[in-house]
Design a protein around this motif. Structure first.
Motif, PDB file in Angstrom:
ATOM      1  N   THR A   1       1.426  12.588  -7.780  1.00 47.91           N
ATOM      2  CA  THR A   1       2.103  11.432  -8.398  1.00 47.91           C
ATOM      3  C   THR A   1       3.554  11.306  -7.958  1.00 47.91           C
ATOM      4  O   THR A   1       4.239  10.384  -8.381  1.00 47.91           O
ATOM      5  CB  THR A   1       2.070  11.563  -9.937  1.00 47.91           C
ATOM      6  N   SER A   2       4.029  12.215  -7.110  1.00 50.27           N
ATOM      7  CA  SER A   2       5.451  12.224  -6.757  1.00 50.27           C
ATOM      8  C   SER A   2       5.884  10.919  -6.093  1.00 50.27           C
ATOM      9  O   SER A   2       6.935  10.354  -6.413  1.00 50.27           O
ATOM     10  CB  SER A   2       5.771  13.411  -5.847  1.00 50.27           C
ATOM     11  N   GLU A   3       5.064  10.416  -5.163  1.00 53.96           N
ATOM     12  CA  GLU A   3       5.421   9.189  -4.448  1.00 53.96           C
ATOM     13  C   GLU A   3       5.376   7.974  -5.388  1.00 53.96           C
ATOM     14  O   GLU A   3       6.209   7.076  -5.297  1.00 53.96           O
ATOM     15  CB  GLU A   3       4.476   8.979  -3.261  1.00 53.96           C
ATOM     16  N   GLY A   4       4.417   7.983  -6.291  1.00 57.44           N
ATOM     17  CA  GLY A   4       4.322   6.890  -7.251  1.00 57.44           C
ATOM     18  C   GLY A   4       5.531   6.835  -8.170  1.00 57.44           C
ATOM     19  O   GLY A   4       6.075   5.755  -8.433  1.00 57.44           O
ATOM     20  N   PHE A   5       5.953   8.011  -8.641  1.00 58.57           N
ATOM     21  CA  PHE A   5       7.124   8.040  -9.517  1.00 58.57           C
ATOM     22  C   PHE A   5       8.391   7.647  -8.765  1.00 58.57           C
ATOM     23  O   PHE A   5       9.265   6.969  -9.308  1.00 58.57           O
ATOM     24  CB  PHE A   5       7.281   9.427 -10.145  1.00 58.57           C
ATOM     25  N   ALA A   6       8.499   8.063  -7.507  1.00 59.32           N
ATOM     26  CA  ALA A   6       9.657   7.662  -6.697  1.00 59.32           C
ATOM     27  C   ALA A   6       9.689   6.141  -6.535  1.00 59.32           C
ATOM     28  O   ALA A   6      10.755   5.514  -6.602  1.00 59.32           O
ATOM     29  CB  ALA A   6       9.596   8.336  -5.329  1.00 59.32           C
ATOM     30  N   THR A   7       8.502   5.530  -6.352  1.00 54.51           N
ATOM     31  CA  THR A   7       8.416   4.073  -6.223  1.00 54.51           C
ATOM     32  C   THR A   7       8.809   3.389  -7.531  1.00 54.51           C
ATOM     33  O   THR A   7       9.541   2.394  -7.533  1.00 54.51           O
ATOM     34  CB  THR A   7       6.987   3.661  -5.826  1.00 54.51           C
ATOM     35  N   LEU A   8       8.326   3.933  -8.650  1.00 51.77           N
ATOM     36  CA  LEU A   8       8.683   3.389  -9.961  1.00 51.77           C
ATOM     37  C   LEU A   8      10.193   3.379 -10.158  1.00 51.77           C
ATOM     38  O   LEU A   8      10.782   2.365 -10.564  1.00 51.77           O
ATOM     39  CB  LEU A   8       8.011   4.219 -11.065  1.00 51.77           C
TER      40      LEU A   8
ATOM     41  N   SER B   1       0.803  -1.225   0.000  1.00 44.44           N
ATOM     42  CA  SER B   1       0.000   0.000   0.000  1.00 44.44           C
ATOM     43  C   SER B   1       0.836   1.275   0.000  1.00 44.44           C
ATOM     44  O   SER B   1       0.281   2.371  -0.061  1.00 44.44           O
ATOM     45  CB  SER B   1      -0.936   0.009   1.213  1.00 44.44           C
ATOM     46  N   ASP B   2       2.168   1.147   0.093  1.00 47.60           N
ATOM     47  CA  ASP B   2       3.023   2.339   0.049  1.00 47.60           C
ATOM     48  C   ASP B   2       4.396   1.951  -0.494  1.00 47.60           C
ATOM     49  O   ASP B   2       4.663   0.787  -0.787  1.00 47.60           O
ATOM     50  CB  ASP B   2       3.148   2.981   1.445  1.00 47.60           C
ATOM     51  N   ARG B   3       5.266   2.972  -0.605  1.00 47.85           N
ATOM     52  CA  ARG B   3       6.562   2.732  -1.222  1.00 47.85           C
ATOM     53  C   ARG B   3       7.408   1.743  -0.417  1.00 47.85           C
ATOM     54  O   ARG B   3       8.023   0.833  -0.973  1.00 47.85           O
ATOM     55  CB  ARG B   3       7.328   4.044  -1.383  1.00 47.85           C
ATOM     56  N   ALA B   4       7.445   1.900   0.895  1.00 50.49           N
ATOM     57  CA  ALA B   4       8.292   1.051   1.728  1.00 50.49           C
ATOM     58  C   ALA B   4       7.916  -0.425   1.604  1.00 50.49           C
ATOM     59  O   ALA B   4       8.782  -1.289   1.408  1.00 50.49           O
ATOM     60  CB  ALA B   4       8.218   1.502   3.186  1.00 50.49           C
ATOM     61  N   THR B   5       6.630  -0.728   1.721  1.00 53.20           N
ATOM     62  CA  THR B   5       6.209  -2.134   1.627  1.00 53.20           C
ATOM     63  C   THR B   5       6.369  -2.675   0.208  1.00 53.20           C
ATOM     64  O   THR B   5       6.662  -3.853   0.016  1.00 53.20           O
ATOM     65  CB  THR B   5       4.750  -2.300   2.087  1.00 53.20           C
ATOM     66  N   ALA B   6       6.213  -1.793  -0.792  1.00 53.60           N
ATOM     67  CA  ALA B   6       6.397  -2.226  -2.178  1.00 53.60           C
ATOM     68  C   ALA B   6       7.849  -2.626  -2.425  1.00 53.60           C
ATOM     69  O   ALA B   6       8.131  -3.680  -3.026  1.00 53.60           O
ATOM     70  CB  ALA B   6       5.990  -1.113  -3.141  1.00 53.60           C
ATOM     71  N   LEU B   7       8.796  -1.813  -1.950  1.00 50.12           N
ATOM     72  CA  LEU B   7      10.213  -2.112  -2.169  1.00 50.12           C
ATOM     73  C   LEU B   7      10.644  -3.338  -1.374  1.00 50.12           C
ATOM     74  O   LEU B   7      11.475  -4.136  -1.838  1.00 50.12           O
ATOM     75  CB  LEU B   7      11.070  -0.897  -1.800  1.00 50.12           C
ATOM     76  N   ALA B   8      10.068  -3.514  -0.190  1.00 50.24           N
ATOM     77  CA  ALA B   8      10.358  -4.713   0.590  1.00 50.24           C
ATOM     78  C   ALA B   8       9.878  -5.957  -0.152  1.00 50.24           C
ATOM     79  O   ALA B   8      10.551  -6.997  -0.172  1.00 50.24           O
ATOM     80  CB  ALA B   8       9.698  -4.623   1.970  1.00 50.24           C
ATOM     81  N   ALA B   9       8.707  -5.859  -0.798  1.00 49.87           N
ATOM     82  CA  ALA B   9       8.167  -6.982  -1.566  1.00 49.87           C
ATOM     83  C   ALA B   9       9.017  -7.274  -2.804  1.00 49.87           C
ATOM     84  O   ALA B   9       9.208  -8.438  -3.180  1.00 49.87           O
ATOM     85  CB  ALA B   9       6.727  -6.702  -1.978  1.00 49.87           C
ATOM     86  N   ILE B  10       9.533  -6.215  -3.423  1.00 48.39           N
ATOM     87  CA  ILE B  10      10.405  -6.396  -4.593  1.00 48.39           C
ATOM     88  C   ILE B  10      11.646  -7.190  -4.200  1.00 48.39           C
ATOM     89  O   ILE B  10      12.064  -8.132  -4.894  1.00 48.39           O
ATOM     90  CB  ILE B  10      10.816  -5.038  -5.197  1.00 48.39           C
ATOM     91  N   ARG B  11      12.231  -6.837  -3.047  1.00 45.08           N
ATOM     92  CA  ARG B  11      13.444  -7.530  -2.601  1.00 45.08           C
ATOM     93  C   ARG B  11      13.148  -8.970  -2.183  1.00 45.08           C
ATOM     94  O   ARG B  11      13.906  -9.887  -2.509  1.00 45.08           O
ATOM     95  CB  ARG B  11      14.066  -6.774  -1.424  1.00 45.08           C
ATOM     96  N   ALA B  12      12.038  -9.177  -1.481  1.00 45.90           N
ATOM     97  CA  ALA B  12      11.738 -10.496  -0.924  1.00 45.90           C
ATOM     98  C   ALA B  12      11.106 -11.440  -1.943  1.00 45.90           C
ATOM     99  O   ALA B  12      11.423 -12.627  -1.990  1.00 45.90           O
ATOM    100  CB  ALA B  12      10.822 -10.354   0.286  1.00 45.90           C
TER     101      ALA B  12
ATOM    102  N   LEU C   1       0.126   7.435  -4.309  1.00 44.26           N
ATOM    103  CA  LEU C   1       0.399   6.709  -3.061  1.00 44.26           C
ATOM    104  C   LEU C   1       0.616   7.680  -1.911  1.00 44.26           C
ATOM    105  O   LEU C   1       1.090   8.816  -2.117  1.00 44.26           O
ATOM    106  CB  LEU C   1       1.658   5.842  -3.225  1.00 44.26           C
ATOM    107  N   PRO C   2       0.323   7.272  -0.665  1.00 43.51           N
ATOM    108  CA  PRO C   2       0.616   8.115   0.488  1.00 43.51           C
ATOM    109  C   PRO C   2       2.142   8.247   0.655  1.00 43.51           C
ATOM    110  O   PRO C   2       2.873   7.326   0.297  1.00 43.51           O
ATOM    111  CB  PRO C   2      -0.003   7.349   1.665  1.00 43.51           C
ATOM    112  N   PRO C   3       2.625   9.396   1.099  1.00 48.33           N
ATOM    113  CA  PRO C   3       1.880  10.534   1.665  1.00 48.33           C
ATOM    114  C   PRO C   3       1.428  11.567   0.632  1.00 48.33           C
ATOM    115  O   PRO C   3       1.135  12.696   1.001  1.00 48.33           O
ATOM    116  CB  PRO C   3       2.922  11.142   2.600  1.00 48.33           C
ATOM    117  N   ASP C   4       1.389  11.193  -0.664  1.00 50.09           N
ATOM    118  CA  ASP C   4       0.949  12.130  -1.704  1.00 50.09           C
ATOM    119  C   ASP C   4      -0.152  11.475  -2.537  1.00 50.09           C
ATOM    120  O   ASP C   4      -0.019  11.304  -3.748  1.00 50.09           O
ATOM    121  CB  ASP C   4       2.146  12.514  -2.598  1.00 50.09           C
ATOM    122  N   PRO C   5      -1.290  11.094  -1.874  1.00 46.74           N
ATOM    123  CA  PRO C   5      -2.331  10.347  -2.597  1.00 46.74           C
ATOM    124  C   PRO C   5      -3.014  11.147  -3.688  1.00 46.74           C
ATOM    125  O   PRO C   5      -3.610  10.578  -4.606  1.00 46.74           O
ATOM    126  CB  PRO C   5      -3.321   9.959  -1.486  1.00 46.74           C
ATOM    127  N   ASP C   6      -2.961  12.492  -3.601  1.00 47.43           N
ATOM    128  CA  ASP C   6      -3.602  13.323  -4.616  1.00 47.43           C
ATOM    129  C   ASP C   6      -2.634  13.751  -5.718  1.00 47.43           C
ATOM    130  O   ASP C   6      -3.016  14.462  -6.643  1.00 47.43           O
ATOM    131  CB  ASP C   6      -4.212  14.574  -3.962  1.00 47.43           C
TER     132      ASP C   6
END
Length: 448
Positions: free
Chosen positions: A63-70, A33-44, A56-61
């Motif tokens: 796209t900055s957090e989504g692009f950082a995750t990408l 549901s957020d960047r931290a858990t997504a990256l943990a899932a990518i590694r595991a 994504l939170p903390p910027d749900p409205d």
């Protein structure tokens, strides 16, 4: 039991999480549901495909957090196919996400069926690329001349080549121009006990008939005007190795007799020479012509054909090689982007669709030339269908409902045209009742 393909869904909406998990029960679904858990899932978990909501939170409205995750996902696992979904300035977000390395994009509200097709195609492409990397690593050398393929049709050919390479027999490769006949001929050589010897190639169609005999058999000093020194021919140069005769169907009949004599006796005489020279050369030949028809027409000697064609390998065209067009397009894109120091990083969705839909009459050679041109012509980071100079391709439907709908639409339009828009006559042509035809017209938004 075969393990399910692993799919990571990065989505902060709990309701949508449940909907997507249910829709993708055919996959091993992991949810974040957020960047931290997504990256943990990518590694595991190392999922092959990720669907990523940019809001994504903390910027749900935004796209900055989504692009950082990408960016983090692609840094950790560059081969991951990331499918980005967003309702925030969808078109601009799509272009930016794909330019930054996303594999595809789908705007919200999400259509589960259509997104499912994108996800399925992403898994298919990821599997093709993984298989190609595995085969490349397994070759551990120049086996099969650096052939890049993951198509079952072509893998069958390469397995045949590997088997016949160790038997010291003549091999004839049959296939259209641009299918990679010389690469496969080199593969025969590199996989054979003759690999340490020379690999010598000659295109019989590119050399004038008057010079071809000298090129193949060599000549003695003074044999003809301009023969100022004794010169070995290609057959001698390949002693202990392999001679590749490309376009062997273009060898003239008088020279076919001399080539047949070499294959029977394993000796040659240079032009102007009187001494028989023993030569240990393996012959691999290729042609795009119908040799059987040439034998019947008398333009190719039957006895020579059977000497050259101890093993015949037929090479499929690029259009017959499942998935190879997209795989090779990525390869050539990276190759020319590097050599030309271009900023191009990938293919746009319309380019991928056009590549899949194109018939590739010039085969791999045409694809390479178009990709080279596209890298030069591309104005942004993505190659488009326009850069390839291809008409935009239609997405090939992957489920029966979509295929049936496409066929229905085509048949109804055709019948309407033949009946000049008359509903009764159109229904008769289609073999349905008027009410059924009206329902179909309404369903497909067609008009008489």
């Amino acid at each position: 039991m075969t393990a399910k393909p692993k799919l990571l869904i990065v989505e902060d909406d709990l309701g949508l999480q449940r909907q997507l998990r249910w829709a993708y029960e055919g996959y091993d679904v992991v949810v974040a549901s957020d960047r931290a858990t997504a990256l943990a899932a990518i590694r595991a978990e190392e999922p092959a495909v990720v669907t990523l909501d940019l809001g994504l939170p903390p910027d749900p409205d935004g796209t900055s957090e989504g692009f950082a995750t990408l960016h983090e996902i692609l840094r950790l696992k560059p081969d991951t196919k990331v499918i980005v979904a967003s309702g925030h300035g969808a078109r601009d977000s799509a272009l930016k996400a794909i330019a930054d390395g996303a594999w595809d994009f789908y705007a919200k509200p999400i259509d589960i069926d259509q997104l499912g097709l994108i996800v399925a195609r992403a898994f298919h492409v990821h599997a093709l690329e993984a298989e190609n990397r595995r085969l490349s690593a397994a070759q551990a050398g120049p086996a099969l001349g650096g052939m890049i393929t993951a198509a079952p049709e072509m893998l069958k050919v390469t397995r045949t080549i590997e088997r016949v390479a160790h038997a010291d027999v003549s091999v004839m490769l049959l296939g259209a121009s641009g299918t990679g006949k010389e690469l496969l001929a080199r593969g025969v050589h590199d996989s054979s006990p003759r690999a340490k010897g020379a690999f010598v190639a000659i295109n019989c169609a590119a050399i004038p008939e008057t010079l071809l005999e000298s090129e193949l058999f060599g000549h003695e000093k003074g044999a003809f005007t301009g023969a100022v020194k004794t010169t070995e021919g290609k057959i001698e140069q390949a002693h202990g190795g392999t001679l590749f005769l490309d376009e062997v169907g273009d060898i003239p009949l008088p020279l076919q007799v001399k080539l047949l004599r070499f294959l029977q006796e394993r000796t040659i005489e240079r032009i102007g020479g009187r001494k028989a020279i023993a030569v240990d050369t393996r012959i691999v030949c290729a042609t795009h012509q119908d040799v059987d028809a040439m034998v019947v027409a008398g333009t190719f000697r039957e006895d020579l054909y059977y000497r050259l064609a101890e093993i015949v390998v037929r090479i499929p065209s690029l259009a017959e090689r499942s998935g190879d067009a997209g795989l090779l397009a990525q390869h050539f894109l990276k190759k020319y982007a590097k050599t030309m120091q271009s900023a191009v990083t990938g293919l746009s969705p319309d380019a991928r669709a056009a590549i899949d839909a194109w018939a590739w009459p010039g085969n791999v050679r045409e694809l390479e030339n178009r990709m080279k041109r596209a890298v030069i012509m591309a104005e942004g980071k993505l190659v488009t269908a326009a850069d390839l100079d291809l008409a935009e391709g239609e997405e090939i439907p992957l489920n029966l409902r979509a295929i049936r709908e496409t066929a229905d639409r085509k048949a109804i339009r055709h019948a309407l045209a033949r009946a000049d828009g008359n509903i009764s006559n159109t229904a008769k042509l289609l073999g349905v009742s008027r009410p059924t035809l009206y329902d179909l017209l309404k369903s497909y938004d067609l008009h008489a």
